[in-house]
Write an enzyme that holds these catalytic residues in place. Structure first.
Site, PDB file in Angstrom:
ATOM      1  N   HIS A  35     -17.253   2.343  -7.303  1.00  0.00           N
ATOM      2  CA  HIS A  35     -17.877   1.208  -6.604  1.00  0.00           C
ATOM      3  C   HIS A  35     -18.426   0.189  -7.441  1.00  0.00           C
ATOM      4  O   HIS A  35     -18.591  -0.090  -6.784  1.00  0.00           O
ATOM      5  CB  HIS A  35     -17.840   1.559  -5.118  1.00  0.00           C
ATOM      6  CG  HIS A  35     -17.027   2.579  -4.397  1.00  0.00           C
ATOM      7  ND1 HIS A  35     -15.992   1.283  -3.612  1.00  0.00           N
ATOM      8  CD2 HIS A  35     -16.638   3.322  -3.494  1.00  0.00           C
ATOM      9  CE1 HIS A  35     -15.320   1.657  -3.277  1.00  0.00           C
ATOM     10  NE2 HIS A  35     -15.461   2.956  -2.867  1.00  0.00           N
ATOM     11  N   THR A  36     -18.307   0.458  -8.594  1.00  0.00           N
ATOM     12  CA  THR A  36     -19.155  -0.886  -9.488  1.00  0.00           C
ATOM     13  C   THR A  36     -18.320  -1.768  -9.621  1.00  0.00           C
ATOM     14  O   THR A  36     -19.845  -2.328 -10.315  1.00  0.00           O
ATOM     15  CB  THR A  36     -20.214   0.353 -10.795  1.00  0.00           C
ATOM     16  OG1 THR A  36     -19.200   1.360 -10.837  1.00  0.00           O
ATOM     17  CG2 THR A  36     -21.116   1.189 -10.032  1.00  0.00           C
ATOM     18  N   ASP A  37     -17.355  -1.755 -10.162  1.00  0.00           N
ATOM     19  CA  ASP A  37     -16.594  -2.469 -11.554  1.00  0.00           C
ATOM     20  C   ASP A  37     -16.907  -3.652 -10.521  1.00  0.00           C
ATOM     21  O   ASP A  37     -16.506  -4.856 -11.077  1.00  0.00           O
ATOM     22  CB  ASP A  37     -15.059  -2.062 -11.315  1.00  0.00           C
ATOM     23  CG  ASP A  37     -14.258  -1.510  -9.635  1.00  0.00           C
ATOM     24  OD1 ASP A  37     -14.579  -1.969  -8.554  1.00  0.00           O
ATOM     25  OD2 ASP A  37     -12.985  -1.779 -10.036  1.00  0.00           O
ATOM     26  N   GLY A 122       0.385   8.601  -6.489  1.00  0.00           N
ATOM     27  CA  GLY A 122       0.048   7.793  -5.163  1.00  0.00           C
ATOM     28  C   GLY A 122      -1.391   9.223  -5.186  1.00  0.00           C
ATOM     29  O   GLY A 122      -1.172   9.442  -3.775  1.00  0.00           O
ATOM     30  N   GLY A 124      -4.087   9.152  -6.838  1.00  0.00           N
ATOM     31  CA  GLY A 124      -4.642   8.278  -7.527  1.00  0.00           C
ATOM     32  C   GLY A 124      -5.426   8.168  -8.666  1.00  0.00           C
ATOM     33  O   GLY A 124      -6.471   8.379  -9.545  1.00  0.00           O
ATOM     34  N   SER A 126      -3.305   6.916 -11.332  1.00  0.00           N
ATOM     35  CA  SER A 126      -3.839   5.582 -11.414  1.00  0.00           C
ATOM     36  C   SER A 126      -1.494   5.613 -12.592  1.00  0.00           C
ATOM     37  O   SER A 126      -1.704   5.303 -13.523  1.00  0.00           O
ATOM     38  CB  SER A 126      -4.522   4.964 -13.072  1.00  0.00           C
ATOM     39  OG  SER A 126      -4.480   3.556 -12.151  1.00  0.00           O
ATOM     40  N   SER A 127      -0.555   5.818 -11.380  1.00  0.00           N
ATOM     41  CA  SER A 127       0.552   6.188 -12.143  1.00  0.00           C
ATOM     42  C   SER A 127       0.765   4.904 -12.534  1.00  0.00           C
ATOM     43  O   SER A 127       1.350   3.886 -13.161  1.00  0.00           O
ATOM     44  CB  SER A 127       1.383   6.949 -11.441  1.00  0.00           C
ATOM     45  OG  SER A 127       1.867   5.967  -9.489  1.00  0.00           O
ATOM     46  N   ASP A 172      -8.597   0.515 -14.143  1.00  0.00           N
ATOM     47  CA  ASP A 172      -7.118   1.446 -14.699  1.00  0.00           C
ATOM     48  C   ASP A 172      -6.538   1.076 -15.867  1.00  0.00           C
ATOM     49  O   ASP A 172      -6.354   1.699 -16.905  1.00  0.00           O
ATOM     50  CB  ASP A 172      -6.691   1.327 -13.067  1.00  0.00           C
ATOM     51  CG  ASP A 172      -6.998   2.442 -11.813  1.00  0.00           C
ATOM     52  OD1 ASP A 172      -8.770   2.574 -11.908  1.00  0.00           O
ATOM     53  OD2 ASP A 172      -6.709   2.288 -11.170  1.00  0.00           O
TER      54      ASP A 172
END
Ligand code: ADP
Ligand code: MG
Length: 400
Positions: A35-37, A122, A124, A126-127, A172
């Site tokens: 949650h920093t991006d 799905g 997490g 990152s497909s 990602d």
């Protein structure tokens, strides 16, 4: 499931009757920096050894034809008239890349494309970025265009943000495109610069899926988190002109503004400020080869996600605690947006098998859930894979 380029090329030539050219992109996991991006901060992901393969060949009628071997489904459209009109299906991800490339001024001619991947969908990992980057690599090659990594990542991000409609950050797509084997990537999400950091040879990154999907109530919570962060950031910015984004704020800045924001905003912002520091401390630990310290920082990051950001859940917390009880586990934390999903664990190579068995058994005994675990290798991103394949990608004659 293994996927290999030869089989993908075969599937493509049988379906489209034409010789194809194959391109690959990995999946990713975030080691630290959650949650920093979206406040201009720091993240430290790495690519992992799952792959999506895109096989492409030209066609003459100006249409794009996508076939997904995973979905057993084909979708086609006229490229010249493609607007921002997704249909809410898998094809939005690669079609979004066609749209975003054209926005970027890259010419896209008619093509057939076969997509096939072994990235769990799905989960997490990152497909979505994997399929976007593989598609972009194939279409850029067909157009004879090379894009620098930031623009390549940004094209794929626009596909996901604007065409698919999923509000993800740049992490990602950037790491899936630009990662290098045996390295973690420290990415500065404001400057869009990165540093590759060594990962010790004697540890493995193990991903454990809690099998908890983001629950409806909590997904609403996800939206709240961004709102709470942005409200807090606005207060600090008004008070401290040097702070443009939370990235620039210190704990002292937050303390000085504490009485002008909600308790929730203060805690969410505190997570982000301390998380940026933890990413920098992790960098130092990795450069020193100090895996014990890195593991300790990972757990501190978990506690911060749990207590300050309030984005963990009971099951994921349990999975982390079980992991930390095992021999050879240096650190464990929730990874990804939160409210379920996966944990990332740092485990001594020699202990990984026993670790996986014990975590699965412990989680089953405690909560009755069968976790899925993946032992991962820090892998090459799509650009490094392309370089490794030589200047021309793998090709196979039709029918060969
Ligand atoms: P994650 O990125 O965590 O795997 P997302 O919901 O962001 O989850 O993206 C998953 C979606 O990406 C899939 O449901 C599908 O629509 C698309 N996708 C991923 N891989 C493929 C593939 N090989 N073929 C077609 N679509 C894919
Ligand atoms: Mg995704």
């Amino acid at each position: 499931m293994t996927v290999d380029a030869a089989r993908a090329l075969q599937v493509h030539s049988e379906r489209f009757g034409a010789e194809g050219k194959s391109f690959r992109a990995p999946a990713r996991v975030n080691l630290i920096g959650e949650h920093t991006d979206y406040t201009g901060g720091l993240v430290m992901p790495m690519a992992i050894d799952f792959q999506t393969i895109a096989v492409v060949s030209p066609r003459q009628d100006g249409r794009a034809v996508f076939y997904s071997e995973n979905f057993g489904d084909e979708f086609s459209f006229e490229i010249a008239t493609l607007g921002l009109d997704g249909r809410g299906e898998w094809s939005d991800y690669p079609a979004g890349v066609v749209w975003a490339l054209r926005q970027e001024g890259v010419p896209v001619s008619g093509f057939n494309m076969t997509l096939w991947g072994n990235v769990p969908l799905g989960a997490g990992l990152s497909s979505s970025a994997s399929v976007e980057v593989a598609t972009a690599m194939a279409l850029l090659d067909a157009a004879g265009v090379e894009l620098p990594i930031e623009r390549l990542a940004n094209v794929c991000r626009r596909a996901e943000n604007e065409f698919v409609g999923a509000k993800t950050g740049i992490m990602d797509q950037f790491v899936v495109a630009g990662a290098v084997a045996h390295r973690a990537m420290l990415l500065d999400c404001r400057a869009m610069t990165f540093e590759l950091l060594p990962l010790p040879e004697d540890v493995r990154v193990v991903i454990c899926n809690s099998m908890v999907k983001h629950r409806l109530a909590d997904v609403a919570g996800y939206g709240d988190r961004r709102g709470e962060v942005e409200a807090g950031q606005a207060v600090v910015r008004a008070e401290r002109p040097a702070v443009e984004l939370l990235r620039d704020a210190t704990l002292d800045d937050l303390a000085a503004c504490a009485d002008r924001m909600s308790v929730e905003s203060l805690k969410r912002c505190r997570h982000i400020v301390t998380e940026n520091t933890r990413v920098l401390e992790s960098r130092e630990a990795l450069l020193a080869g100090d895996v014990e310290t890195f593991g300790g920082i990972m757990y501190a990051a978990h506690v911060s996600m749990r207590d300050d950001f309030a984005a963990s859940c009971e099951e994921v917390d349990e999975l982390v605690e079980i992991a930390l009880q095992q021999d050879g586990c240096y650190g464990a934390r929730i990874t990804g947006g939160g409210f379920g999903g996966c944990t990332v664990n740092l485990v001594k190579v020699a202990e990984t098998e026993v670790f996986v068995a014990a975590v699965k058994a412990g989680y089953k005994a405690s909560l009755g859930i069968d976790a899925e675990c993946f032992v991962c290798e820090p892998s090459d991103g799509a650009l490094a894979l392309l370089r490794a394949a030589g200047s021309s990608a793998t090709t196979l004659q039709a029918g060969a």
